[in-house]
Structures are given as structure tokens and as C-alpha cells.
Write an enzyme that holds these catalytic residues in place. Sequence first.
Site, mmCIF file in Angstrom:
data_model
loop_
_atom_site.group_PDB
_atom_site.id
_atom_site.type_symbol
_atom_site.label_atom_id
_atom_site.label_comp_id
_atom_site.label_asym_id
_atom_site.label_seq_id
_atom_site.Cartn_x
_atom_site.Cartn_y
_atom_site.Cartn_z
ATOM 1 N N HIS A 146 24.081 19.243 16.410
ATOM 2 C CA HIS A 146 24.227 19.371 14.958
ATOM 3 C C HIS A 146 24.648 20.803 14.661
ATOM 4 C CE1 HIS A 146 21.032 15.988 14.463
ATOM 5 N NE2 HIS A 146 22.217 15.488 14.231
ATOM 6 N N GLU A 162 25.053 12.487 9.730
ATOM 7 C CA GLU A 162 23.746 12.990 10.152
ATOM 8 C C GLU A 162 23.120 13.886 9.084
ATOM 9 O OE1 GLU A 162 22.437 12.748 13.786
ATOM 10 O OE2 GLU A 162 23.825 11.106 14.125
ATOM 11 N N CYS A 183 15.320 21.814 11.332
ATOM 12 C CA CYS A 183 15.451 20.352 11.470
ATOM 13 C C CYS A 183 14.345 19.635 10.720
ATOM 14 C CB CYS A 183 15.324 19.938 12.932
ATOM 15 S SG CYS A 183 16.559 20.602 14.028
HETATM 16 O O1 SUG Z 1 18.526 13.643 16.618
HETATM 17 N N1 SUG Z 1 15.793 14.512 18.590
HETATM 18 C C1 SUG Z 1 16.561 14.703 17.387
HETATM 19 C C2 SUG Z 1 16.523 16.136 16.951
HETATM 20 C C3 SUG Z 1 17.104 16.324 15.587
HETATM 21 C C4 SUG Z 1 17.249 17.734 15.218
HETATM 22 N N2 SUG Z 1 17.728 17.866 13.898
HETATM 23 C C5 SUG Z 1 18.581 18.808 13.465
HETATM 24 N N3 SUG Z 1 19.256 19.547 14.304
HETATM 25 N N4 SUG Z 1 18.763 18.915 12.222
HETATM 26 C C6 SUG Z 1 17.988 14.214 17.567
HETATM 27 O O2 SUG Z 1 18.563 14.411 18.638
HETATM 28 C C7 SUG Z 1 14.675 13.202 20.263
HETATM 29 C C8 SUG Z 1 14.828 11.859 20.885
HETATM 30 C C9 SUG Z 1 13.787 11.485 21.881
HETATM 31 O O3 SUG Z 1 12.766 10.937 21.483
HETATM 32 O O4 SUG Z 1 14.050 11.723 23.022
HETATM 33 C C10 SUG Z 1 15.506 13.286 19.012
HETATM 34 O O5 SUG Z 1 15.850 12.292 18.439
#
Ligand code: SUG
Length: 417
Positions: free
Chosen positions: A231, A163, A348
Site C-alpha cells: 500500500h 484498498e 494502517c
Molecule cells: O492487507 N495484513 C494486511 C495489512 C494491511 C495494512 N494496511 C495498510 N497498509 N494500510 C494486508 O496485507 C495479514 C494477513 C494474514 O493474516 O496473514 C494482512 O491481511
Amino acid sequence: MSGLVEINFDGIVGPSHNYAGLSLGNIASASHKGDPSYPRAAALQGLAKMRGNLARLGVQGFLLPLPRPNGVLAGQLALDGSEDPALRAAPWSASSMWTANAATVSPAPDTADGRCHITPANLVTMLHRAQEWPDTQRQLAIAFGNADHFALHPPVPPSFGDEGAANHMRLCDSHGEAGVEVFVYGRPGGRFPARQHEQASRLVARAHGLDPGKCVFIEQNPAAIEAGAFHNDVVAVANERVLFTHAEAFADRQGAHDAIGAAFPALEVVEVPSDKVSLAEAIRTYLFNAQLLTLPDGAMALIVPEECRESASVWAWCEEMVAANGPIRDVVPVDVRQSMANGGGPACLRLRVVCDPATVDPRFLLDERKADRIDRVIREKWPEQIDPADLGSDALARDVVTARTALLAALDLSVLA
Ligand code: SUG
């Protein structure tokens, strides 16, 4: 190495930004499932954050939204209207906005060949994110196409979930000097997926030509994953000598601090104890999903989500920290609520790349005039609102494609169409 600075490449929020609840283990995504989203407001919030950091740091980069809806994925999923709505939503996801998951980056001073090494994240754990890497790789190949300075790798092969930078921290005396790279992985077996596999982290470290004595591999606290820290960057962030972390971030707290300290003796840990800010409140407010920045005068500022100011315990801790005159001298709230509602905070939304700005394709670097151009396209073309039930509609697909096409044209990046 001289000329090297840290550049934050923020993901511009795409015109299909929506709340389909696709990320198991991401509490915000699950709890906003089905809500209407506001792509125009979301993209403007992201742009305002970029402008703020451009003013603070003098340099800011960006990455473009990926093509959506993704016709290739839609075809592979044999969508015919009878499917689970979550499948229908996946090709529409604007999740590439969270560029901390775009790639892992090892700056030139850390690597054997003296180039900056980049591995796009395969994001294999979540269907809607697994579609990102080929288009991300295409974009990185342009932005960082200067092979004298950058080495772009293929993603880690499945099934080792990777990731990207969200599970990677770097400690150093200053960005342009050799550092220690910390890789944080999760062990599978819990209620929620562990999205970063240990072998993926180890593979990236080898591929990047890092000195094994300058790499640390640490297990994420299973209880933190269980509580919604899907994460590591939801519970810890590092900048230069400072590791800003929640006490419950790592499986073996003392072991983790000791291992990092052994590899990087100048380490300064700023730890938030659980009795000051509970793990649940840290995750709810995304205190650690902050951008910890070194300002031109050498002081550090923490760019946090507005949600932190609204939390009595989190804000009290921030005020106490600033008053204590430690390495973090300022805490700056920013409004990224549209992204936050999908589990994406200020950190993020950015990928950190330490490099000489002159070696990056200038089309990916922001200045105020370009920000004005982006602003205009967003205001003119980004949908104001998307209801998850609209996903799949031809009319919305046309609007989303037209919006992205206009942005690419405004930035002289139609090559990505
Ligand atoms: O991968 N949310 C992302 C958020 C990513 C956050 N990034 C870091 N922590 N670096 C994830 O879970 C939302 C999905 C939706 O559309 O419901 C989403 O993918």
C-alpha cells in the site's frame, strides 16, 4: 467549514487475530506465517495507541471487529478439512483492524454537495480481505448515518481493486478547508499484486464529486511494491501542507511532486533520501506508516512504530529531522508489534474522517470511561494466544464469537451482532 476536525477511527483488534500468512507481497505477514498470535495483547496495544491519541487530540473514534469466523465465506469455500490451510484461515481473519483499508473518505469541503463522501473499499485482491466490505458498510452506515452530513457509496465494482484510504492522501491548509486529494495506484504485472487499480481511484473521485482540478493521480513505484510496499501508506503519508515521503515512493518522483505542487502550491515535501534510510529499512520499520498529527498548538507530531526507534538509520534520521525544526516537531514511538507482525503499523490501524464530531453516532467515539470498558472486555474475553492450527476449531469459534458479542454489548452496539 467550522466545527470540522480530523477524527481517527481505529479498528479494535478482533479476538481472532492470527498469523496465517495470507497476504502475498506483505513481507511481515509472510515472514510471521505459522507463528502463534496474541489477540489480547494485540487489542490492548491498539487501545493504548487510541488512548495516547485521545489525550493528544481530544477526540478519537473506533470501529468494531467484524463477525468471525465468517460462516458465509466458510460455506462458499466448501471447507471440509481437506483444503489448503490458507483457505481455512480466511474466514477467521481479523484484518478489518486495519481501518485505513475500510474506505476512502472525501471530507465535506472537497465535495460538490458539501457532504463527507465515503466509499467502502472492495479489497478484492485478497480473499481474506474481500469478505470485509459488506460488514464494514453496515457499520459505516450506522456511524456515519446522518445523511445531512455524510454520503455513503457502494464499493467499486470488481475487478478494479480498491484498498481505500491506504492509497489516498489529502493536502490542505487546515482540515476544515478545501483540499487536494491524491490517489496513488499500482500497475499490475509485477511479482506482487498491485492492489489499488487506477480505475478504482478515478471512479471514487468521480463518485465523491471532487473537483477534477483538485485531484492528482499518481503511480506507485513498481520497485516499492516489489520491495513490500503493498500500500502507498507504507512509503508516504500526508497531513495538511506536509507530504512525508520516501524518495522511492512514486514511479516518477519529480513528476509526482510537481503534479501535487501544481494542484496545491503550499505543498511542503519532507523527503527521506535512500542514502539516509533505504527503501528496505523504511518498509521493515514502517517509518512512513505513521500518523502525522496536527496537535492543538499547531505543531505536527509523527506517531511511529517502536521498530523505528530500534533502527539506527531510521532513528538517526528522525532525530535529525526534529533538530532541523521543520514542520514535524516530534516523533513518538508506539508499541503495535502484534499488528506490525502482520504488516499493519499505526497508520494502517486508523481511518481518518474530517467531520464535526457531533454528526457522528456517539457510540463510535472514545472517551476514557469507554476505553476502560473496552479494556475490561478485552482482558476478560479475548483469547490470550492463537496457534494457526487452532483455526477451524469449534471451541475457538465459540470463544471468538462470545468475545465480540460481549464487546458489542458493552458499547451498546449489539445491533451489529
Ligand atoms: O492487507 N495484513 C494486511 C495489512 C494491511 C495494512 N494496511 C495498510 N497498509 N494500510 C494486508 O496485507 C495479514 C494477513 C494474514 O493474516 O496473514 C494482512 O491481511
